[in-house]
Write a protein that holds these residues in place. Sequence first.
Motif, PDB file in Angstrom:
ATOM      1  N   TYR A  87      46.047  -2.069 -71.938  1.00 51.84           N
ATOM      2  CA  TYR A  87      45.460  -0.887 -71.312  1.00 51.84           C
ATOM      3  C   TYR A  87      46.585  -0.195 -70.551  1.00 51.84           C
ATOM      4  O   TYR A  87      47.330  -0.828 -69.810  1.00 51.84           O
ATOM      5  N   TYR A  88      46.736   1.108 -70.769  1.00 48.25           N
ATOM      6  CA  TYR A  88      47.824   1.842 -70.124  1.00 48.25           C
ATOM      7  C   TYR A  88      47.418   3.289 -69.926  1.00 48.25           C
ATOM      8  O   TYR A  88      46.335   3.716 -70.314  1.00 48.25           O
ATOM      9  N   GLY A  89      48.322   4.059 -69.311  1.00 50.09           N
ATOM     10  CA  GLY A  89      48.052   5.459 -68.980  1.00 50.09           C
ATOM     11  C   GLY A  89      47.563   6.274 -70.159  1.00 50.09           C
ATOM     12  O   GLY A  89      47.920   6.030 -71.295  1.00 50.09           O
ATOM     13  N   GLY A  90      46.712   7.209 -69.828  1.00 49.90           N
ATOM     14  CA  GLY A  90      46.083   8.071 -70.833  1.00 49.90           C
ATOM     15  C   GLY A  90      44.681   8.477 -70.377  1.00 49.90           C
ATOM     16  O   GLY A  90      44.381   9.638 -70.353  1.00 49.90           O
ATOM     17  N   PRO A  91      43.780   7.582 -70.021  1.00 52.41           N
ATOM     18  CA  PRO A  91      43.838   6.134 -70.195  1.00 52.41           C
ATOM     19  C   PRO A  91      43.694   5.751 -71.670  1.00 52.41           C
ATOM     20  O   PRO A  91      42.991   6.413 -72.425  1.00 52.41           O
ATOM     21  N   THR A  92      44.359   4.663 -72.042  1.00 51.26           N
ATOM     22  CA  THR A  92      44.344   4.189 -73.427  1.00 51.26           C
ATOM     23  C   THR A  92      44.096   2.695 -73.466  1.00 51.26           C
ATOM     24  O   THR A  92      44.736   1.942 -72.725  1.00 51.26           O
ATOM     25  N   TRP A  93      43.189   2.282 -74.335  1.00 50.86           N
ATOM     26  CA  TRP A  93      42.928   0.874 -74.626  1.00 50.86           C
ATOM     27  C   TRP A  93      43.397   0.659 -76.058  1.00 50.86           C
ATOM     28  O   TRP A  93      42.924   1.328 -76.969  1.00 50.86           O
ATOM     29  N   GLY A 103      40.036   7.998 -73.310  1.00 48.05           N
ATOM     30  CA  GLY A 103      38.748   8.428 -72.787  1.00 48.05           C
ATOM     31  C   GLY A 103      38.864   9.221 -71.508  1.00 48.05           C
ATOM     32  O   GLY A 103      39.950   9.422 -70.964  1.00 48.05           O
ATOM     33  N   LYS A 104      37.686   9.655 -71.050  1.00 52.23           N
ATOM     34  CA  LYS A 104      37.576  10.437 -69.823  1.00 52.23           C
ATOM     35  C   LYS A 104      36.516   9.805 -68.937  1.00 52.23           C
ATOM     36  O   LYS A 104      35.405   9.508 -69.399  1.00 52.23           O
ATOM     37  N   GLN A 105      36.864   9.627 -67.685  1.00 56.92           N
ATOM     38  CA  GLN A 105      35.923   9.053 -66.727  1.00 56.92           C
ATOM     39  C   GLN A 105      34.711   9.958 -66.547  1.00 56.92           C
ATOM     40  O   GLN A 105      34.849  11.151 -66.302  1.00 56.92           O
ATOM     41  N   LEU A 106      33.515   9.362 -66.656  1.00 62.66           N
ATOM     42  CA  LEU A 106      32.278  10.105 -66.415  1.00 62.66           C
ATOM     43  C   LEU A 106      31.711   9.844 -65.027  1.00 62.66           C
ATOM     44  O   LEU A 106      31.144  10.731 -64.411  1.00 62.66           O
ATOM     45  N   ALA A 107      31.832   8.577 -64.573  1.00 58.50           N
ATOM     46  CA  ALA A 107      31.218   8.220 -63.295  1.00 58.50           C
ATOM     47  C   ALA A 107      31.870   6.970 -62.729  1.00 58.50           C
ATOM     48  O   ALA A 107      32.404   6.142 -63.474  1.00 58.50           O
ATOM     49  N   VAL A 108      31.809   6.842 -61.406  1.00 54.74           N
ATOM     50  CA  VAL A 108      32.240   5.629 -60.716  1.00 54.74           C
ATOM     51  C   VAL A 108      31.206   5.270 -59.660  1.00 54.74           C
ATOM     52  O   VAL A 108      30.477   6.143 -59.175  1.00 54.74           O
ATOM     53  N   VAL A 109      31.143   3.996 -59.335  1.00 54.20           N
ATOM     54  CA  VAL A 109      30.343   3.486 -58.225  1.00 54.20           C
ATOM     55  C   VAL A 109      31.187   2.427 -57.523  1.00 54.20           C
ATOM     56  O   VAL A 109      32.076   1.842 -58.139  1.00 54.20           O
ATOM     57  N   PRO A 110      30.919   2.184 -56.241  1.00 56.21           N
ATOM     58  CA  PRO A 110      31.733   1.200 -55.525  1.00 56.21           C
ATOM     59  C   PRO A 110      31.721  -0.166 -56.217  1.00 56.21           C
ATOM     60  O   PRO A 110      30.698  -0.601 -56.744  1.00 56.21           O
ATOM     61  N   GLY A 111      32.883  -0.813 -56.176  1.00 51.98           N
ATOM     62  CA  GLY A 111      33.010  -2.172 -56.691  1.00 51.98           C
ATOM     63  C   GLY A 111      32.970  -3.153 -55.540  1.00 51.98           C
ATOM     64  O   GLY A 111      32.410  -2.867 -54.479  1.00 51.98           O
ATOM     65  N   ASN A 112      33.591  -4.289 -55.735  1.00 53.51           N
ATOM     66  CA  ASN A 112      33.690  -5.286 -54.675  1.00 53.51           C
ATOM     67  C   ASN A 112      34.514  -4.717 -53.526  1.00 53.51           C
ATOM     68  O   ASN A 112      35.416  -3.910 -53.760  1.00 53.51           O
ATOM     69  N   PRO A 113      34.254  -5.139 -52.288  1.00 53.82           N
ATOM     70  CA  PRO A 113      35.055  -4.665 -51.164  1.00 53.82           C
ATOM     71  C   PRO A 113      36.548  -4.923 -51.421  1.00 53.82           C
ATOM     72  O   PRO A 113      36.936  -5.985 -51.903  1.00 53.82           O
ATOM     73  N   GLY A 114      37.382  -3.922 -51.146  1.00 54.83           N
ATOM     74  CA  GLY A 114      38.813  -4.049 -51.342  1.00 54.83           C
ATOM     75  C   GLY A 114      39.247  -3.930 -52.792  1.00 54.83           C
ATOM     76  O   GLY A 114      40.376  -4.257 -53.133  1.00 54.83           O
ATOM     77  N   SER A 115      38.347  -3.440 -53.644  1.00 57.48           N
ATOM     78  CA  SER A 115      38.638  -3.320 -55.076  1.00 57.48           C
ATOM     79  C   SER A 115      38.352  -1.916 -55.579  1.00 57.48           C
ATOM     80  O   SER A 115      37.551  -1.188 -54.994  1.00 57.48           O
ATOM     81  N   ILE A 116      39.018  -1.561 -56.680  1.00 60.23           N
ATOM     82  CA  ILE A 116      38.769  -0.257 -57.292  1.00 60.23           C
ATOM     83  C   ILE A 116      37.317  -0.166 -57.737  1.00 60.23           C
ATOM     84  O   ILE A 116      36.648  -1.188 -57.938  1.00 60.23           O
ATOM     85  N   PRO A 117      36.792   1.051 -57.909  1.00 60.88           N
ATOM     86  CA  PRO A 117      35.386   1.199 -58.277  1.00 60.88           C
ATOM     87  C   PRO A 117      35.082   0.765 -59.711  1.00 60.88           C
ATOM     88  O   PRO A 117      35.969   0.656 -60.550  1.00 60.88           O
ATOM     89  N   LEU A 118      33.796   0.537 -59.949  1.00 50.85           N
ATOM     90  CA  LEU A 118      33.298   0.318 -61.296  1.00 50.85           C
ATOM     91  C   LEU A 118      33.288   1.683 -61.966  1.00 50.85           C
ATOM     92  O   LEU A 118      33.211   2.711 -61.294  1.00 50.85           O
ATOM     93  N   GLN A 119      33.300   1.712 -63.288  1.00 49.34           N
ATOM     94  CA  GLN A 119      33.540   2.984 -63.959  1.00 49.34           C
ATOM     95  C   GLN A 119      32.834   3.045 -65.317  1.00 49.34           C
ATOM     96  O   GLN A 119      32.673   2.029 -65.989  1.00 49.34           O
ATOM     97  N   LEU A 120      32.464   4.262 -65.704  1.00 48.88           N
ATOM     98  CA  LEU A 120      31.972   4.544 -67.055  1.00 48.88           C
ATOM     99  C   LEU A 120      32.899   5.595 -67.658  1.00 48.88           C
ATOM    100  O   LEU A 120      33.155   6.636 -67.053  1.00 48.88           O
TER     101      LEU A 120
END
Length: 176
Positions: A87-93, A103-120
């Motif tokens: 997984y690298y910039g683009g974003p690319t898998w 792809g393009k991010q559609l939505a995020v919601v908080p993840g675990n404390p101290g962690s990046i958000p969950l994402q669609l």
Amino acid sequence: MKNTIRLLTSSSLLISLIACGTAMKAPMVDPAITVPNGHQLVMSALGSGELTYECKAKAAMPNTFEWSFVGPVANLTDKNGIVVGKYYGGPTWESNDGSKVTGKQLAVVPGNPGSIPLQLVKTNGGTGTGAMSDISYIQRLNTVGGIAPTDSCSSDNLGAKKMVKYQADYLFYKPN
């Protein structure tokens, strides 16, 4: 024949999803990052790597600085810890078979404390034939780490880059 896929949960326990000739059941998540009906979970991978941040001036605020996200670099591993892609910039898998999707991010919601958000993510279509062919949506779940540095970001270190370790589960969906 049964296919078993393991997902890393936020408590670091492994849960098995078993597909018996039917679509795997997608996990229950916040509605904002739920994959729309008409798509089925076909693959998961654990992403482990680093997110790069750069000290930059805030837009329209020249004397205010912040750590801005630059991009990811991570390995994607299967349930046995075998690297199956990256997984690298683009974003690319990208799968080891050469197929890849952006792809393009559609939505995020908080993840675990101290962690990046969950994402669609909605994909832009892929290239090649293989594991990433026809992937339509990607979810990022069970995130650990990856938030912007808390180090000072000022005119003194403008342009400095910091790598921050992170981990997340990536779930891949295709149209039914």
